[in-house]
Design a protein around this motif. Structure first.
Motif, PDB file in Angstrom:
ATOM      1  N   GLN A 151      33.074 -16.172 -26.876  1.00  0.00           N
ATOM      2  CA  GLN A 151      32.063 -17.049 -26.272  1.00  0.00           C
ATOM      3  C   GLN A 151      30.918 -17.252 -27.257  1.00  0.00           C
ATOM      4  N   PHE A 153      27.053 -19.408 -27.017  1.00  0.00           N
ATOM      5  CA  PHE A 153      26.122 -20.268 -26.288  1.00  0.00           C
ATOM      6  C   PHE A 153      25.005 -20.708 -27.238  1.00  0.00           C
ATOM      7  N   TYR A 181      24.121  -7.181 -16.309  1.00  0.00           N
ATOM      8  CA  TYR A 181      23.365  -8.346 -16.757  1.00  0.00           C
ATOM      9  C   TYR A 181      23.000  -8.162 -18.229  1.00  0.00           C
ATOM     10  N   ARG A 193      16.138 -15.231 -21.344  1.00  0.00           N
ATOM     11  CA  ARG A 193      17.351 -15.786 -20.749  1.00  0.00           C
ATOM     12  C   ARG A 193      18.168 -14.659 -20.110  1.00  0.00           C
ATOM     13  N   THR A 194      18.837 -14.998 -18.997  1.00  0.00           N
ATOM     14  CA  THR A 194      19.577 -13.989 -18.231  1.00  0.00           C
ATOM     15  C   THR A 194      20.996 -14.465 -17.963  1.00  0.00           C
ATOM     16  N   TYR A 195      21.955 -13.565 -18.211  1.00  0.00           N
ATOM     17  CA  TYR A 195      23.360 -13.839 -17.918  1.00  0.00           C
ATOM     18  C   TYR A 195      23.977 -12.667 -17.175  1.00  0.00           C
ATOM     19  N   LYS A 196      24.899 -12.968 -16.282  1.00  0.00           N
ATOM     20  CA  LYS A 196      25.707 -11.918 -15.663  1.00  0.00           C
ATOM     21  C   LYS A 196      26.789 -11.508 -16.653  1.00  0.00           C
ATOM     22  N   LEU A 205      30.515 -13.328 -20.149  1.00  0.00           N
ATOM     23  CA  LEU A 205      29.192 -13.868 -19.838  1.00  0.00           C
ATOM     24  C   LEU A 205      29.279 -15.095 -18.951  1.00  0.00           C
ATOM     25  N   GLU A 206      28.447 -15.121 -17.898  1.00  0.00           N
ATOM     26  CA  GLU A 206      28.357 -16.308 -17.050  1.00  0.00           C
ATOM     27  C   GLU A 206      26.926 -16.459 -16.573  1.00  0.00           C
ATOM     28  N   ALA A 207      26.562 -17.657 -16.191  1.00  0.00           N
ATOM     29  CA  ALA A 207      25.193 -17.957 -15.808  1.00  0.00           C
ATOM     30  C   ALA A 207      24.740 -17.084 -14.647  1.00  0.00           C
ATOM     31  N   ALA A 208      23.513 -16.585 -14.747  1.00  0.00           N
ATOM     32  CA  ALA A 208      22.933 -15.795 -13.666  1.00  0.00           C
ATOM     33  C   ALA A 208      22.314 -16.717 -12.626  1.00  0.00           C
ATOM     34  N   PRO A 211      18.553 -18.219 -14.282  1.00  0.00           N
ATOM     35  CA  PRO A 211      19.021 -18.255 -15.670  1.00  0.00           C
ATOM     36  C   PRO A 211      17.994 -17.844 -16.711  1.00  0.00           C
TER      37      PRO A 211
END
Length: 375
Positions: A151, A153, A181, A193-196, A205-208, A211
């Protein structure tokens, strides 16, 4: 009597051996692959003395280091501050043989990698790229090999300081206490920035739900840390010389205080850099570069807020990164411009620092990590 003396000598020898199993890993802006880039020292936990163990060449500008949870592998941001380049590299450390050997490298997915973090299961490596403002995710093999990126981003937006915030600049990557997180302070966009993170997925990683957390405009959030009690977190802001204290719960940050890291004498040109908390959770330490070149020391109250209780010169120029050993006894600072490493002993009662041992000279020293091994 002779038996007693022999027994005491044996006990002393064992104790001395036990005190020598803490290793210090140091990166540097070496600028030349033919010179040493990573250095390994032993830390004498009786007197704070550093003794060189080994070094590594054939890598360029290892700006940040991190260590696998089991201590077997050292990961480095390499080719940092190299135009149109950037990589992440893996090394195997053997404390018995005192060797550090290169395993492999992967492209960093963006120019100028500056921060690496490893999941607690040792199966994932996360990298933050400063210049291009991006995040990269890599699986790790059991033998320490960094597998190809899964991944990446990229972020674009900047903020109000046109000299430093022309675009996104990711400066660190920090897991939450439960490793569910990830937080990425973005110096360029004034956001955390925050990701799950789901370690069981092939793309973890995926959007929290939330975010990002906005910081004060022009503040430049840089490094981030959690309190041992897992209820609070703290972000150091490079451009305004401040620390933001947050209440933390389930991926969400709630600001509870903003406090200066610098003294009243410092009026502008802030260059705050790193932030760490003592293992007992009593004190927070934050480094200031620029004209101050010191460690700001804070007492942490039960409600998570901070009170400044003093400053300690790092006895050099530009303390970029520092680290605290797991016992909470020592703080080691790296002065990248003056090229020296300084060991301080922490007073458990007051939190204040006192230099111990001798300075170690390393050209362009950039990063430090400390790890205790069971030998």
């Amino acid at each position: 009597m002779k038996k007693i003396i022999a027994f005491l000598i044996l006990i002393f020898s064992c104790f001395n051996l036990y005190s020598q199993n803490t290793y210090v890993f140091l990166g540097s802006f070496n600028r030349d692959k033919n010179t040493d880039g990573i250095y390994v020292y032993q830390l004498n936990t009786d007197n704070g003395k550093l003794t060189k163990v080994t070094t590594v060449k054939n890598i360029l500008n290892p700006s940040f280091l991190n260590i696998s949870p089991n201590g077997k592998y050292v990961f480095a941001c390499t080719e940092s501050k190299t135009k149109n380049a950037g990589s992440v590299s893996s090394f195997e450390f053997n404390p018995e043989n005192k060797t550090l050997n290169f395993i492999n490298s992967q492209k960093s997915g963006g120019e100028n990698p500056v921060y690496l973090t490893v999941h607690k299961n040792g199966k994932w490596l996360i990298n933050g790229n400063y210049t291009e403002g991006s995040i990269s995710v890599y699986p790790l093999s059991d033998n320490g090999t960094i597998d190809p990126m899964v991944q990446n981003f990229q972020f674009e937006e900047g903020s109000i300081n046109k000299d430093r915030q022309d675009r996104s600049h990711i400066h660190s990557a920090v897991f939450s206490p439960n490793f569910d997180y990830l937080f990425f302070p973005d110096l360029g966009a004034d956001k955390i920035r925050t990701y799950k993170f789901d370690s069981e997925k092939t793309e973890p990683l995926e959007a929290a739900e939330i975010p990002f957390t906005k910081t004060t405009l022009g503040s430049g959030p840089r490094h981030f840390t959690f309190h041992p009690n897992e209820k609070f977190s703290y972000c150091i802001e490079e451009l305004t010389g401040t620390v933001d204290a947050y209440k933390y719960e389930d991926g969400k940050l709630e600001s509870i205080q903003r406090i200066n890291t610098h003294s009243d004498k410092q009026k502008d040109k802030f260059e705050s850099s790193d932030i760490h908390i003592s293992p007992d959770g009593k004190f927070l330490y934050a480094s200031n570069r620029g004209s101050e070149n010191n460690i700001a020391i804070f007492e942490i109250h039960e409600n998570g807020t901070l009170k400044n209780i003093g400053y300690q010169s790092t006895l050099g120029k530009h303390p970029r990164i520092f680290a605290i050993d797991e016992s909470g006894k020592f703080l080691i600072a790296t002065n990248s411009v003056s090229g020296d490493v300084v060991v301080f002993k922490i007073n458990f009662e007051t939190g204040l620092l006192k230099k111990v041992g001798k300075k170690v000279k390393i050209f362009g020293v950039s990063s430090v990590q400390i790890k205790k091994y069971n030998q």
